[in-house]
Design a protein around this motif. Structure first.
Motif, PDB file in Angstrom:
ATOM      1  N   LEU A   1       0.832  -1.209   0.000  1.00 37.17           N
ATOM      2  CA  LEU A   1       0.000   0.000   0.000  1.00 37.17           C
ATOM      3  C   LEU A   1       0.867   1.259   0.000  1.00 37.17           C
ATOM      4  CD1 LEU A   1      -2.718  -1.177   2.526  1.00 37.17           C
ATOM      5  CD2 LEU A   1      -3.170  -0.445   0.182  1.00 37.17           C
ATOM      6  N   LYS A   2       2.069   1.139   0.519  1.00 39.53           N
ATOM      7  CA  LYS A   2       2.977   2.294   0.519  1.00 39.53           C
ATOM      8  C   LYS A   2       3.773   2.402  -0.774  1.00 39.53           C
ATOM      9  CE  LYS A   2       3.704   2.998   5.463  1.00 39.53           C
ATOM     10  NZ  LYS A   2       3.006   1.833   6.060  1.00 39.53           N
ATOM     11  N   LYS A   3       3.863   1.286  -1.516  1.00 36.33           N
ATOM     12  CA  LYS A   3       4.676   1.288  -2.736  1.00 36.33           C
ATOM     13  C   LYS A   3       3.871   1.603  -3.991  1.00 36.33           C
ATOM     14  CE  LYS A   3       7.945  -1.998  -3.259  1.00 36.33           C
ATOM     15  NZ  LYS A   3       8.524  -3.365  -3.233  1.00 36.33           N
ATOM     16  N   TYR A   4       2.579   1.276  -3.980  1.00 38.50           N
ATOM     17  CA  TYR A   4       1.772   1.388  -5.195  1.00 38.50           C
ATOM     18  C   TYR A   4       0.571   2.288  -4.985  1.00 38.50           C
ATOM     19  CZ  TYR A   4       4.457  -2.598  -6.871  1.00 38.50           C
ATOM     20  OH  TYR A   4       5.470  -3.418  -7.260  1.00 38.50           O
ATOM     21  N   ARG A   5       0.595   3.451  -5.614  1.00 38.74           N
ATOM     22  CA  ARG A   5      -0.545   4.352  -5.510  1.00 38.74           C
ATOM     23  C   ARG A   5      -1.802   3.710  -6.078  1.00 38.74           C
ATOM     24  NH1 ARG A   5       0.144   9.898  -8.322  1.00 38.74           N
ATOM     25  NH2 ARG A   5       1.621  10.220  -6.629  1.00 38.74           N
ATOM     26  N   SER A   6      -1.629   2.910  -7.154  1.00 39.71           N
ATOM     27  CA  SER A   6      -2.790   2.260  -7.753  1.00 39.71           C
ATOM     28  C   SER A   6      -3.544   1.472  -6.693  1.00 39.71           C
ATOM     29  CB  SER A   6      -2.355   1.355  -8.905  1.00 39.71           C
ATOM     30  OG  SER A   6      -1.332   0.469  -8.478  1.00 39.71           O
TER      31      SER A   6
ATOM     32  N   ARG B   1      -3.421   1.621  -3.383  1.00 38.49           N
ATOM     33  CA  ARG B   1      -3.932   2.488  -2.326  1.00 38.49           C
ATOM     34  C   ARG B   1      -5.238   3.172  -2.751  1.00 38.49           C
ATOM     35  NH1 ARG B   1      -3.487   3.331   3.010  1.00 38.49           N
ATOM     36  NH2 ARG B   1      -1.240   3.465   3.113  1.00 38.49           N
ATOM     37  N   VAL B   2      -5.196   3.801  -3.925  1.00 39.10           N
ATOM     38  CA  VAL B   2      -6.360   4.554  -4.388  1.00 39.10           C
ATOM     39  C   VAL B   2      -7.507   3.611  -4.762  1.00 39.10           C
ATOM     40  CG1 VAL B   2      -7.201   6.102  -6.216  1.00 39.10           C
ATOM     41  CG2 VAL B   2      -4.976   6.534  -5.140  1.00 39.10           C
ATOM     42  N   PHE B   3      -7.166   2.497  -5.394  1.00 40.66           N
ATOM     43  CA  PHE B   3      -8.224   1.577  -5.839  1.00 40.66           C
ATOM     44  C   PHE B   3      -8.916   0.903  -4.647  1.00 40.66           C
ATOM     45  CE2 PHE B   3      -5.849   0.834 -10.128  1.00 40.66           C
ATOM     46  CZ  PHE B   3      -6.182   2.112 -10.523  1.00 40.66           C
TER      47      PHE B   3
ATOM     48  N   GLY C   1     -11.511   4.477 -12.885  1.00 45.06           N
ATOM     49  CA  GLY C   1     -10.367   3.843 -13.531  1.00 45.06           C
ATOM     50  C   GLY C   1      -9.749   2.727 -12.714  1.00 45.06           C
ATOM     51  N   ILE C   2     -10.528   2.122 -11.829  1.00 45.26           N
ATOM     52  CA  ILE C   2      -9.974   1.027 -11.030  1.00 45.26           C
ATOM     53  C   ILE C   2      -9.649  -0.144 -11.955  1.00 45.26           C
ATOM     54  CG2 ILE C   2     -10.421  -0.633  -9.173  1.00 45.26           C
ATOM     55  CD1 ILE C   2     -12.286   1.496  -7.939  1.00 45.26           C
ATOM     56  N   ASP C   3      -8.413  -0.603 -11.868  1.00 47.29           N
ATOM     57  CA  ASP C   3      -7.932  -1.650 -12.755  1.00 47.29           C
ATOM     58  C   ASP C   3      -7.760  -2.929 -11.936  1.00 47.29           C
ATOM     59  OD1 ASP C   3      -6.661  -3.260 -14.543  1.00 47.29           O
ATOM     60  OD2 ASP C   3      -4.856  -2.021 -14.729  1.00 47.29           O
TER      61      ASP C   3
ATOM     62  N   GLU D   1      -4.358  -4.572 -11.454  1.00 46.50           N
ATOM     63  CA  GLU D   1      -3.437  -4.100 -10.415  1.00 46.50           C
ATOM     64  C   GLU D   1      -3.699  -4.816  -9.097  1.00 46.50           C
ATOM     65  OE1 GLU D   1      -0.924  -1.560 -10.548  1.00 46.50           O
ATOM     66  OE2 GLU D   1      -1.158  -2.037 -12.664  1.00 46.50           O
TER      67      GLU D   1
END
Lengths: 241, 513
Positions: B66-71, B73-75, B161-163, B166
């Motif tokens: 969660l600290k490494k990937y903004r995708s 965290r946001v998703f 834009g949730i993928d 990811e």
């Protein structure tokens, strides 16, 4: 009672603002190590701004995905936006001209908002797939918003309240001078629900509002071959070998 | 092997959304990687006997991701359960299992995220759909995150834009981390590190294969088309999925690549070290593995002193090459750091680095450097399947959407009969072949057959309406997947082939240089 409501609104505002700030800072500071825009995507920064504008204002992707959800979602969000604008008159004196001009539209927007919420709720209950993915909080969120909308409409059209006093209360609240609120059950429910909404905002799916701006698939420029994009923690790997 | 018992689902007369069939795919589980496979990649060998240990490791690792990937965290925070994605996944359409709806798949992870990382989930788990991580939950992750092909179709329709790809990648990384890896993908990555390609084809065998190919093409055409390996000083380093070296129909495209280089008179080489364009590091969501596999291409390019890097027909490989290589290895342009500049100063920046083979061929066609006998393809009535990773994760050419137009331009330049499938099944809305993202194994054949349904429906329509008898592709996995599953739908495997197979049929070798 007035004091209690005043304290509630101070607390709700603090939680809303600080909670949201914490979340936004967290989103902003988390690195995005790889370029993952959903393509075809814009190849320039201005293109990204335009894409984001279309997403935020017109819900472009949702339009592609489901016309029903798009229609109800748009009704609710546009309705809410106008209603919020209309409510600015409780917080500024004299009322800004553009807010005054939008007043009559804001009134009908209340119906639009409630109708949109009704549609979303119907889908959530009636469509098997959406019922399957719904949690109790999804339903309650709609109930909360409906409560706000219906009590608002109720006060406008059926059980009027003393809006001059309401305005005096909120203007007073903003400078720490607590004025009396009219005693009105509809108004109490209305205000209480709004406070609850503000409090749950930073802890719930309402985070989609700031989230969209940080969504890498929508806010990244599709230019990986032209520019090297590297996150600090990934660059550190290069230093090692 | 489950193969023969599997039946293709019936076509939907009107493409209505299937009724939910809860847990209809819960039985499907691919083989778990053995300890030696796991450990070769630096992952934990197997699940600990002590559940608490696994539990704590997953949660701690999730916190790190969660600290490494903004995708991620946001998703995790942004989904509102609107339902826009629910009917978009080919694996849901084909199976009806609600956990194959993108949002439900995401929620398998999100429910745990909420429980351990959000105030609401800590205080009111039942209210917000949060749940404790248990062994059952971990098994569910394994089953259903290996039923996602990471094709990103859902991300097109998500208002935020949730993928799901990811999220699948994050879940697979968590599983690998605690010793619960997938045999198929991790074994393949091990082969790349050890031998240089996914198929474990060693250098001498590769050389032998390519020499055999030269003889075959000589016999067939009379021309000395070369398939060079490890030639220092060649202009182009050509990197292609290893299936292209011998699998059918992949090899036909390989012959096409060779003919294009021959006809254009451009010196090229393949590399033993970089004899694989595929990069399964992406499938398992490991940045580390993704980078290690990609580094082989950088090293080969530096060693061979090439000016250009061109990539063969492969979907996820092209996404990795196009979107990630510059980040991972400096193959690209515009870098300011010494690591990337070392390679970038060697490359010829009049050309896009890397270049897709379709861009390369189309560029030559536009310059008039290739000549074709289009009639040679007249026995074929062709359609084109947009591969998911090319369509939604990459680009070709200078403008958004070039990845859809350039392969079609190439097809139209070499053949007369072309018909597109229905617009809602191509372009950015294309359906996955059903075999991408690390599910191209025998254990998952039931999923692969069922997941191909929406593509097969679209294909059936152009077969009925236009007599289409050839589906052109630019992806090694699509080629392998379709060759295997189209017979379940009553088509012949032979109707599947590459775009450069068509080029190969029509190209004139004699008139140029």
């Amino acid at each position: 009672m007035n004091i209690l409501i005043a304290i509630l609104f101070y607390a709700a505002t603090a939680i809303f603002v600080i909670g949201l700030m914490i979340k936004i800072v967290e989103f902003a500071r988390t690195p995005a190590p790889l370029l993952i825009p959903t393509t075809p995507g814009p190849t320039t920064a201005s293109g990204v701004v335009f894409r984001m504008f279309r997403e935020v204002v017109f819900f472009e992707s949702l339009f592609k995905g489901s016309l029903w959800i798009w229609a109800f979602g748009a009704m609710f969000h546009f309705g809410l936006a106008l209603v919020v604008v209309r409510h600015l008159r409780y917080f500024v004196e004299p009322v800004w001209t553009w807010v005054a001009i939008l007043q009559p539209f804001g009134m009908y927007a209340g119906f639009l908002m409630v109708a949109g919420l009704g549609g979303l709720m119907a889908r959530r209950i009636l469509v098997e797939r959406i019922r399957y993915i719904s949690t109790p909080s999804d339903h309650l969120m709609l109930v909360l918003l409906l409560l706000i909308g219906l009590t608002g409409l109720g006060m406008k059209f059926f059980m009027h309240t003393d809006i001059v006093a309401v305005k005096a209360f909120f203007i007073g609240l903003m400078c720490g001078d607590i004025q009396p609120l009219p005693v009105h059950p509809g108004l109490y429910i209305h205000l209480l629900s709004v406070a609850v909404l503000m409090i749950v905002f930073p802890f719930s799916k309402l985070l989609h509002a700031p989230g969209i701006f940080f969504s890498p698939t929508r806010n990244q420029i599709d230019n990986p071959r032209e520019k090297r994009h590297i996150a600090p923690w990934a660059a550190a790997l290069e230093a090692k070998n | 092997m489950a193969g023969p018992d599997i039946k293709a689902p019936a076509y939907r007369t009107i493409p209505i959304i299937p009724a939910l069939q809860p847990d209809s795919m819960a039985h499907l589980k691919c083989y778990v990687a053995k300890e030696n496979i796991q450990e070769a990649l630096g992952f934990k060998g197997k699940l600990s006997d002590n559940w608490q240990e696994t539990h704590d490791a997953v949660i701690a690792r999730m916190g790190e991701l969660l600290k490494k990937y903004r995708s991620l965290r946001v998703f995790m925070d942004s989904c509102v359960h609107c339902g826009s994605c629910t009917d978009k996944c080919h694996n849901f359409i084909g199976t009806g299992d609600p956990k194959n709806m993108p949002v439900a798949r995401q929620d398998l992870l999100r429910s745990v995220y909420r429980r351990y990382f959000t105030v609401a989930g800590k205080l009111f788990p039942a209210l917000v759909g949060a749940r404790d991580l248990t062994r059952e939950v971990l098994d569910e992750w394994y089953n259903y995150f290996w039923q996602c092909t990471e094709c990103r179709r859902c991300s097109v329709f998500c208002p935020y834009g949730i993928d799901t790809a990811e999220i699948t990648m994050a879940a697979r990384e968590l599983l690998d981390f605690v010793g619960y890896g997938q045999k198929y993908s991790n074994e393949i990555i091990g082969k790349v590190h050890k031998i240089g390609n996914n198929l474990g084809l060693p250098g001498p065998a590769l050389l032998d294969t390519l020499q055999g190919l030269e003889e075959d093409v000589k016999d067939e055409t009379g021309f000395d088309v070369r398939f060079p390996l490890d030639v220092y000083g060649a202009e182009v380093l050509f990197v292609t999925p290893s299936a292209d070296f011998f699998a059918e129909p992949h090899i036909e495209s390989t012959i096409g690549y060779g003919k294009v280089f021959h006809a254009a008179g451009i010196s090229w080489t393949m590399s033993t070290k970089a004899s694989e364009a595929g990069n399964f590091g992406m499938f398992i969501g490991s940045y580390d593995q993704l980078r290690k596999v990609a580094m082989r291409v950088r090293e080969a390019a530096l060693e061979l002193g090439v000016k250009r890097i061109v990539v063969g027909e492969c979907g996820h490989a092209w996404r990795v090459a196009y979107a990630f290589w510059n980040t991972l290895t400096g193959i690209g342009a515009g870098a300011k750091d010494p690591f990337a500049i070392e390679l970038q100063k060697q490359l010829d920046h009049r050309y896009k680095q890397p270049t897709h083979i379709c861009e390369f061929t189309w560029d030559l066609i536009q310059q008039g450097r290739l000549k074709f006998d289009k009639e040679a393809n007249d026995h074929r009535i062709i359609t084109f399947h947009d591969s998911c990773n090319v369509a939604r994760g990459s680009r070709m050419g200078d403008y958004a959407g070039g990845q859809f137009e350039i392969p079609r331009h190439v097809i139209r330049a070499v053949a007369n009969n072309f018909h597109d499938m229905a617009p809602e099944t191509i372009g950015e809305k294309t359906f996955c072949c059903g075999g991408g993202g690390g599910v191209l194994n025998d254990e998952l054949i039931e999923l692969r057959v069922k997941g191909a349904l929406p593509r097969m429906e679209a294909l059936q329509r152009v077969v009925d309406d236009h007599g289409v008898n050839f589906m052109a592709l630019i992806c090694a996995i699509c080629k392998a997947q379709f060759s295997k599953v189209v017979p379940y739908y009553g088509f012949k495997s032979g109707m599947i082939g590459g775009v450069h197979q068509l080029v190969s049929t029509a190209i004139k070798l004699g008139n140029e240089q």
